[in-house]
Write a protein that holds these residues in place. Sequence first.
Motif, short mmCIF file in Angstrom:
data_model
loop_
_atom_site.label_atom_id
_atom_site.label_comp_id
_atom_site.label_asym_id
_atom_site.label_seq_id
_atom_site.Cartn_x
_atom_site.Cartn_y
_atom_site.Cartn_z
N LEU A 285 33.21 9.91 42.09
CA LEU A 285 33.64 10.42 43.41
C LEU A 285 34.20 11.83 43.30
CD1 LEU A 285 35.11 7.36 45.29
CD2 LEU A 285 33.43 8.99 46.15
N ASP A 286 34.97 12.10 42.24
CA ASP A 286 35.49 13.46 42.06
C ASP A 286 34.36 14.47 41.90
OD1 ASP A 286 38.04 12.58 42.27
OD2 ASP A 286 38.47 12.54 40.11
N LYS A 287 33.42 14.12 41.05
CA LYS A 287 32.29 15.03 40.81
C LYS A 287 31.47 15.22 42.09
CE LYS A 287 31.37 13.94 35.89
NZ LYS A 287 31.14 15.22 35.23
N LEU A 288 31.33 14.12 42.82
CA LEU A 288 30.52 14.15 44.04
C LEU A 288 31.15 15.08 45.09
CD1 LEU A 288 27.97 12.78 45.16
CD2 LEU A 288 29.42 10.92 45.97
N ARG A 289 32.44 14.93 45.28
CA ARG A 289 33.12 15.77 46.30
C ARG A 289 33.01 17.24 45.92
NH1 ARG A 289 37.61 11.78 45.83
NH2 ARG A 289 37.17 10.16 47.34
N LEU A 290 33.19 17.49 44.63
CA LEU A 290 33.10 18.88 44.16
C LEU A 290 31.70 19.44 44.44
CD1 LEU A 290 35.16 20.62 42.63
CD2 LEU A 290 33.99 20.01 40.50
N ARG A 291 30.69 18.64 44.13
CA ARG A 291 29.31 19.10 44.31
C ARG A 291 28.98 19.27 45.80
NH1 ARG A 291 25.45 21.39 45.10
NH2 ARG A 291 23.30 20.98 44.44
N ILE A 292 29.42 18.32 46.61
CA ILE A 292 29.12 18.39 48.05
C ILE A 292 29.79 19.61 48.68
CG2 ILE A 292 29.33 17.21 50.29
CD1 ILE A 292 29.20 14.56 48.70
N GLU A 329 37.46 0.71 60.93
CA GLU A 329 37.42 -0.49 60.07
C GLU A 329 38.15 -0.27 58.74
OE1 GLU A 329 33.60 -2.93 61.75
OE2 GLU A 329 33.16 -1.49 60.18
N GLY A 330 38.74 0.92 58.55
CA GLY A 330 39.63 1.10 57.41
C GLY A 330 39.05 1.80 56.19
N ALA A 331 37.84 2.40 56.31
CA ALA A 331 37.31 3.16 55.17
C ALA A 331 37.99 4.54 55.15
CB ALA A 331 35.80 3.31 55.32
N GLN A 332 37.95 5.19 53.96
CA GLN A 332 38.57 6.53 53.86
C GLN A 332 37.50 7.59 53.98
OE1 GLN A 332 39.76 4.31 50.89
NE2 GLN A 332 40.80 3.48 52.70
N ARG A 333 37.64 8.44 55.00
CA ARG A 333 36.63 9.48 55.26
C ARG A 333 36.99 10.75 54.49
NH1 ARG A 333 33.69 11.54 60.41
NH2 ARG A 333 34.34 9.61 61.39
N TRP A 334 36.00 11.32 53.84
CA TRP A 334 36.14 12.66 53.26
C TRP A 334 35.01 13.51 53.84
CZ3 TRP A 334 32.79 15.83 50.61
CH2 TRP A 334 33.36 17.00 50.05
N THR A 335 35.37 14.71 54.31
CA THR A 335 34.38 15.58 54.93
C THR A 335 34.29 16.88 54.16
OG1 THR A 335 34.93 14.65 57.07
CG2 THR A 335 33.76 16.73 57.11
N PRO A 369 23.96 12.52 57.62
CA PRO A 369 24.52 12.89 56.31
C PRO A 369 25.84 12.18 56.01
CG PRO A 369 24.95 14.62 57.91
CD PRO A 369 24.18 13.56 58.65
N VAL A 370 25.79 10.86 55.99
CA VAL A 370 27.00 10.06 55.82
C VAL A 370 26.76 9.04 54.71
CG1 VAL A 370 28.64 8.52 56.95
CG2 VAL A 370 27.52 10.32 58.28
N LEU A 371 27.60 9.10 53.68
CA LEU A 371 27.44 8.21 52.53
C LEU A 371 28.56 7.18 52.53
CD1 LEU A 371 25.95 7.70 49.78
CD2 LEU A 371 27.67 9.21 48.74
N SER A 372 28.19 5.91 52.33
CA SER A 372 29.19 4.83 52.23
C SER A 372 29.27 4.38 50.78
CB SER A 372 28.76 3.64 53.11
OG SER A 372 28.66 4.06 54.45
N VAL A 373 30.48 4.43 50.22
CA VAL A 373 30.63 4.14 48.78
C VAL A 373 31.28 2.77 48.58
CG1 VAL A 373 31.53 4.96 46.58
CG2 VAL A 373 30.91 6.61 48.36
N LEU A 374 30.59 1.93 47.80
CA LEU A 374 31.11 0.62 47.43
C LEU A 374 31.14 0.56 45.90
CD1 LEU A 374 28.83 0.12 49.96
CD2 LEU A 374 29.93 -2.08 49.89
N THR A 375 31.92 -0.35 45.35
CA THR A 375 31.95 -0.46 43.88
C THR A 375 31.49 -1.85 43.46
OG1 THR A 375 34.25 -1.15 43.92
CG2 THR A 375 33.83 1.21 43.63
N PHE A 376 31.14 -1.96 42.16
CA PHE A 376 30.77 -3.27 41.58
C PHE A 376 31.24 -3.29 40.13
CE2 PHE A 376 27.37 -2.03 38.70
CZ PHE A 376 26.96 -0.79 39.20
N ARG A 377 31.32 -4.52 39.57
CA ARG A 377 31.71 -4.64 38.15
C ARG A 377 30.55 -5.02 37.26
NH1 ARG A 377 37.62 -7.59 38.88
NH2 ARG A 377 38.60 -5.75 39.76
N THR A 378 29.72 -5.95 37.71
CA THR A 378 28.64 -6.45 36.84
C THR A 378 27.28 -6.17 37.48
OG1 THR A 378 28.58 -8.59 37.96
CG2 THR A 378 30.12 -8.35 36.09
#
Length: 460
Positions: A285-292, A329-335, A369-378
């Motif tokens: 996410l850090d790299k992505l925000r920097l690149r965007i 719905e409680g997601a965190q927006r970064w623009t 141009p809207v990306l939704s980020v989810l995480t997973f473990r396995t």
Amino acid sequence: MYLDGDFVDGQGDDLTSVNPATEEPLATVSTASAADVDRAVTAARRAYEGPWSAMPAAERGKYLFRIARGIAERARELAVVETLDNGKPIKESRDVDVPTASAHFFYHAGWADKLAHAGLGPAPRPLGVVGQVIPWNFPLLMAAWKIAPALAAGNTVVLKPAETTPLTALVLAEILADAGLPDGVVNILPGAGDVGQALVRHPGIDKVAFTGSTEVGRQIQSALAGTGRALTLELGGKAANIVFDDAPLDQAVEGIVNGIFFNQGHVCCAGSRLLVQESVADEVLDKLRLRISTLRLGDPMDKNTDVGAVNSAEQLQRITELSATGDLEGAQRWTSPCPLPDRGYFFPPTVFSGVTQSMRIARDEIFGPVLSVLTFRTPDEAVAKANNTPYGLSAGVWTEKGSRILGMASALRAGVVWANTFNRFDPTAAFGGYRESGFGREGGRAGLAAYLRSDEGAQA
Ligand code: TAP
């Protein structure tokens, strides 16, 4: 309109196409009425039963080669018209849309006299007159995806471009006329949804090929049910772009950016859901925000622009409203901090983190141009989340393990799975989805099969 080999005025109300980057009118275009649709279908039938069927297949192929060359010769003009009409960056229309459109005609030109080798029996036959309806996100490319295989297989065509982007289809009509295509083999009728509706329901049509929203696809499927007419539907998607912790992360970030910001995210196969393994989520996410933050948004005609204009005020409103549900719905927006032009329909690159599967921004196609980020473990969790959608068009997998790529590709319910890349299009590769993303393939041998009647016992 281009009807029966002539450029004629339609009987529908004129429509004005607007430049979405400036909101200024670009051109006024004549549109079809139901009677015009009928005339076009009659002309296509006459051409099908006349010169087009009588022509040796190798001759038919020569027309496709000429059209392919015609697109290449007028590439600069087509790229400029596409960008003005659609709002996409000129570097995309110049480097992707126009060359790929030409490549589709080149590829299918080669098939015209080799249909007996397509694995559909010794003498597969065309279906007849094909009605085609296309959307506004890739106006010229979608026209090429539809027209090239139809003609290679020996069909004739009536095509309706999208109401907001009719212009490159009309330049293509000039190219078809310059190629000397017999009258009525391809007819291009601009207009709104009612023209599309009249076309797909016309009893003189043998096959319908539609690209657009799932909602309209559903209406078309129910209208055609029981008629015996062939149908292919290329509809929406909500693709998962899955990044494992062993992936080359900088390369993955480029793929994520391309996956969702290419063409302002107006891509049915866009990687709109990023599934990132929890152990690398913060780093990605850090790299992505920097690149965007380095993406340039603005004048689509500027060769340095990365993100252009949203195609219409309606689409901008839809993106704005759907994104607002992410906040609610409680997601965190970064623009992205990029400045927005004063005029035109623009939406800044946006990333929502903390997204859960039940949120609308994780389920609905935003087509922006809207990306939704989810995480997973396995890996199993990644597959379960990726497949938790009614769509099934595309997916991406980022990992350095070949075995994992193969395992994921067979577990993901998506018509196309890209590995360590995203949004790659090639006329030789079949593209299409299943479930609510539609059915039927475009491109490759499978795409050709969708325009042919295979002989009994043949293998598709
Ligand atoms: P649609 O309304 O499905 O439009 C696609 C094409 O169908 C256009 O040419 C449209 O004409 C025509 N059409 C509209 N109603 C019709 C009907 N009842 N019968 C036959 N044809 C009809 O899509 P849209 O309005 O452009 O976009 C809405 C949403 O669809 C987007 O937000 C996006 O989620 C999705 N979408 C998906 C794709 C792909 S590639 N899968 C492409 C575009 C949009 P008009 O242009 O005149 O309306």
